[in-house]
Design an enzyme around this catalytic site. Structure first.
Site, PDB file in Angstrom:
ATOM      1  CG  HIS A 110      -5.380   2.096   5.490  1.00 37.57           C
ATOM      2  ND1 HIS A 110      -4.837   3.050   6.325  1.00 37.57           N
ATOM      3  CD2 HIS A 110      -4.429   1.159   5.304  1.00 37.57           C
ATOM      4  CE1 HIS A 110      -3.589   2.693   6.614  1.00 37.57           C
ATOM      5  NE2 HIS A 110      -3.314   1.548   6.008  1.00 37.57           N
TER       6      HIS A 110
ATOM      7  N   GLY B  21       3.262   2.334  10.572  1.00 39.20           N
ATOM      8  CA  GLY B  21       4.235   3.407  10.359  1.00 39.20           C
ATOM      9  C   GLY B  21       5.011   3.792  11.607  1.00 39.20           C
TER      10      GLY B  21
ATOM     11  CG  ASN C 108      -1.668   1.252   1.430  1.00 40.43           C
ATOM     12  OD1 ASN C 108      -1.738   2.087   0.534  1.00 40.43           O
ATOM     13  ND2 ASN C 108      -2.278   1.413   2.604  1.00 40.43           N
TER      14      ASN C 108
ATOM     15  CD  GLU D 299      -3.136  -2.369   7.378  1.00 37.01           C
ATOM     16  OE1 GLU D 299      -2.292  -2.810   6.585  1.00 37.01           O
ATOM     17  OE2 GLU D 299      -3.531  -1.195   7.359  1.00 37.01           O
TER      18      GLU D 299
ATOM     19  CD  GLU E  87      -2.365   5.656   6.816  1.00 38.15           C
ATOM     20  OE1 GLU E  87      -2.411   5.648   5.572  1.00 38.15           O
ATOM     21  OE2 GLU E  87      -1.464   5.081   7.464  1.00 38.15           O
TER      22      GLU E  87
ATOM     23  CE  LYS F  88       0.148   3.245   4.746  1.00 38.43           C
ATOM     24  NZ  LYS F  88       0.338   3.289   6.176  1.00 38.43           N
TER      25      LYS F  88
ATOM     26  CB  SER G  47       6.025  -1.767  11.591  1.00 37.97           C
ATOM     27  OG  SER G  47       5.604  -0.457  11.894  1.00 37.97           O
TER      28      SER G  47
HETATM   29  P1  13P Z   1       3.540   0.358   7.470  1.00 39.44           P
HETATM   30  O1  13P Z   1       4.012  -0.934   6.869  1.00 39.44           O
HETATM   31  O2  13P Z   1       4.270   1.561   6.935  1.00 39.44           O
HETATM   32  O3  13P Z   1       3.477   0.309   8.951  1.00 39.44           O
HETATM   33  O4  13P Z   1       2.008   0.569   6.970  1.00 39.44           O
HETATM   34  C1  13P Z   1       1.106  -0.477   7.080  1.00 39.44           C
HETATM   35  C2  13P Z   1      -0.127  -0.126   6.369  1.00 39.44           C
HETATM   36  O5  13P Z   1      -0.809   0.817   6.736  1.00 39.44           O
HETATM   37  C3  13P Z   1      -0.500  -0.927   5.195  1.00 39.44           C
HETATM   38  O6  13P Z   1      -1.780  -0.632   4.759  1.00 39.44           O
END
Ligand code: 13P
Length: 257
Positions: free
Chosen positions: A96, A174, A9, A168, A98, A11, A214
């Protein structure tokens, strides 16, 4: 047998030149690497058609990071399931963290998106997960149950073959703080048991549940060996071709012994 899925992903990252370079490299890598797992990328929507074109001879799926539930209308800035179908893009992430926590998307809206995608023959990657304070208060299972029951409301059994889940935990996204394999496995098992109780045993057995938060080359092996972890949805480590392909190679070694 469930499919192992490793997907990136991206982003809101990468310029066109960076996207083209990544696609070229992954296409060459994929030609050379006989993989058994399903590999995908979720680029920013502006690059979806470019990625589909550049990967048309590869076995890598391309999906959208977000989608609206309506097919057309006055929704400035949005894209629809029908638009995705029209460019032959068959996957979309829904829910997601976010989208939930920065853009305030609520479960009833997410449920509409899931239903609309499935009605358009699209595949859904539904993300669920608890915040740090919810975990500390012992509410992880309650949060997951709420999200699952609302986001998958009125979804028929026969449509579940087009739904993948991604657990997640928000506190692991992140942050460099990965859930330990035991913690992640416990959440995945809870989700799979929920699928048994609310759909069927067969659906629970066949639904891919990815882990996200992560994931890196250094931790994928310990996660993927867990019984209910069927892959990874990767943010940061999917932006770099070396780390993304390394995660895939390590996951394959462990999961197809
Ligand atoms: P990270 O791998 O950067 O922690 O992000 C995970 C994520 O949000 C995948 O959708």
């Amino acid at each position: 047998m469930r499919k192992i899925v490793i997907a990136g992903n991206w982003k809101m990252h990468k310029t066109l030149d960076e996207v083209t370079d990544f696609l070229h490299k992954i296409s060459e890598w994929e030609d050379a690497f006989q993989h058994k797992c399903k590999i995908g990328i979720f680029p920013p929507s502006i690059y979806i058609t470019i990625a589909l074109q550049q990967l048309q001879n590869n076995n890598i799926f391309v999906g959208a990071q977000n989608v609206h539930d309506e097919d057309f209308g006055a929704f400035t800035g949005e894209i629809s399931p029908q638009m995705l179908s029209s460019v032959n893009c068959k996957y979309s992430i829904v829910g997601h963290s976010e989208r939930r926590h920065i853009f305030g998307e609520k479960d009833d809206f997410l449920n509409k998106k899931v239903r609309s995608l499935l009605a358009n023959d699209q595949k859904v990657v539904l993300c669920i997960g608890e915040k740090e304070e919810q975990r500390e208060e012992g509410k992880t299972e309650e949060v997951l149950e709420n999200q699952l029951s609302q986001d998958l409301k009125k979804i028929k059994d026969q449509h579940m073959k087009d739904v993948m889940l991604a657990y997640e935990p928000v506190w692991a996204i992140g942050t460099g703080k990965t859930a330990t394999p035991n913690t992640a496995q416990a959440a995945h098992k809870f989700v799979r048991d929920w699928l048994t109780d609310n759909f069927t045993e067969e659906i629970a057995r066949d639904t891919t549940i990815m882990y996200g938060g992560s994931v890196k080359p250094k931790n994928i092996e310990s996660l993927i060996v867990e019984e209910d972890i069927d892959g990874a949805l990767i943010g940061g480590a999917s932006l770099n071709i070396e780390s993304f392909t390394k995660v895939i190679e390590l996951a394959e070694k462990k999961s197809f012994k």
